[in-house]
Motif scaffolding. Structure first.
Motif, PDB file in Angstrom:
ATOM      1  N   LYS A  81       0.880  -1.082   0.043  1.00 41.73           N
ATOM      2  CA  LYS A  81       0.007  -0.005   0.025  1.00 41.73           C
ATOM      3  C   LYS A  81       0.836   1.219  -0.110  1.00 41.73           C
ATOM      4  O   LYS A  81       0.715   2.135  -0.749  1.00 41.73           O
ATOM      5  CB  LYS A  81      -0.973   0.021   0.965  1.00 41.73           C
ATOM      6  N   ALA A  82       1.926   1.236   0.953  1.00 37.76           N
ATOM      7  CA  ALA A  82       2.779   2.386   0.962  1.00 37.76           C
ATOM      8  C   ALA A  82       3.416   2.776  -0.383  1.00 37.76           C
ATOM      9  O   ALA A  82       3.690   3.691  -0.762  1.00 37.76           O
ATOM     10  CB  ALA A  82       3.643   2.262   2.162  1.00 37.76           C
ATOM     11  N   GLU A  83       3.923   1.571  -1.023  1.00 35.85           N
ATOM     12  CA  GLU A  83       4.543   1.716  -2.290  1.00 35.85           C
ATOM     13  C   GLU A  83       3.600   2.087  -3.276  1.00 35.85           C
ATOM     14  O   GLU A  83       4.124   3.119  -4.145  1.00 35.85           O
ATOM     15  CB  GLU A  83       5.364   0.425  -2.741  1.00 35.85           C
ATOM     16  N   GLY A  84       2.379   1.736  -3.474  1.00 36.00           N
ATOM     17  CA  GLY A  84       1.479   2.158  -4.429  1.00 36.00           C
ATOM     18  C   GLY A  84       1.082   3.574  -4.123  1.00 36.00           C
ATOM     19  O   GLY A  84       1.053   4.295  -5.224  1.00 36.00           O
ATOM     20  N   SER A  85       0.967   4.231  -3.019  1.00 31.41           N
ATOM     21  CA  SER A  85       0.665   5.434  -2.776  1.00 31.41           C
ATOM     22  C   SER A  85       1.781   6.253  -3.152  1.00 31.41           C
ATOM     23  O   SER A  85       1.821   7.495  -3.436  1.00 31.41           O
ATOM     24  CB  SER A  85       0.217   5.680  -1.412  1.00 31.41           C
ATOM     25  N   ALA A  86       3.269   5.812  -2.790  1.00 28.33           N
ATOM     26  CA  ALA A  86       4.287   6.607  -3.214  1.00 28.33           C
ATOM     27  C   ALA A  86       4.395   6.785  -4.593  1.00 28.33           C
ATOM     28  O   ALA A  86       4.855   7.855  -5.482  1.00 28.33           O
ATOM     29  CB  ALA A  86       5.602   5.994  -2.616  1.00 28.33           C
ATOM     30  N   THR A  87       4.313   6.032  -5.458  1.00 25.41           N
ATOM     31  CA  THR A  87       4.401   5.854  -6.820  1.00 25.41           C
ATOM     32  C   THR A  87       3.311   6.599  -7.562  1.00 25.41           C
ATOM     33  O   THR A  87       3.416   7.092  -8.687  1.00 25.41           O
ATOM     34  CB  THR A  87       4.404   4.295  -7.516  1.00 25.41           C
ATOM     35  N   SER A  88       2.204   6.587  -6.795  1.00 30.06           N
ATOM     36  CA  SER A  88       0.928   7.422  -7.483  1.00 30.06           C
ATOM     37  C   SER A  88       1.090   8.903  -7.455  1.00 30.06           C
ATOM     38  O   SER A  88       0.365   9.781  -8.016  1.00 30.06           O
ATOM     39  CB  SER A  88      -0.417   6.766  -6.816  1.00 30.06           C
ATOM     40  N   THR A  89       1.932   9.332  -6.354  1.00 30.30           N
ATOM     41  CA  THR A  89       2.093  10.787  -6.361  1.00 30.30           C
ATOM     42  C   THR A  89       3.365  11.329  -7.274  1.00 30.30           C
ATOM     43  O   THR A  89       3.569  12.511  -7.051  1.00 30.30           O
ATOM     44  CB  THR A  89       2.313  11.050  -4.767  1.00 30.30           C
ATOM     45  N   GLU A  90       3.806  10.295  -7.951  1.00 31.67           N
ATOM     46  CA  GLU A  90       5.141  10.898  -8.622  1.00 31.67           C
ATOM     47  C   GLU A  90       4.527  11.474 -10.071  1.00 31.67           C
ATOM     48  O   GLU A  90       3.527  10.861 -10.560  1.00 31.67           O
ATOM     49  CB  GLU A  90       6.127   9.910  -8.909  1.00 31.67           C
TER      50      GLU A  90
END
Length: 90
Positions: A81-90
């Motif tokens: 989840k954390a990785e998914g939210s980090a990549t979606s903000t880039e």
């Protein structure tokens, strides 16, 4: 207390756990991932962690410890989840 001391208490009490420790003085926060938490309620998991640091808590060397406790499968989901939210903000 030092981070290494807190780490040592928890690792000795929960062998094989994955552990992150942050803080200083007598206040720390930890993230503990352990197979030993399988089938336990959140309160029971926290009690297991607290049991590993009961001596420094009793003497006051450790005043406060906040914790997040996960099973390995829960940690994988949290990390994803954390990785998914980090990549979606880039």
């Amino acid at each position: 207390m030092e981070i290494a001391e807190v780490r040592s208490f928890i690792e000795n009490g929960l062998p094989g756990c994955q552990l992150t420790v942050d803080g200083e003085g007598c206040n720390f926060s930890v993230v503990v991932v352990a197979e030993a938490f399988e089938g336990l309620s959140p309160v029971q998991r926290q009690q297991k962690v607290l049991a590993t640091v009961k001596d420094p808590l009793a003497t006051g060397a450790l005043h406060a410890i906040s914790m997040q406790v996960y099973t390995p499968s829960e940690w994988e989901r949290e990390s994803a989840k954390a990785e998914g939210s980090a990549t979606s903000t880039e």
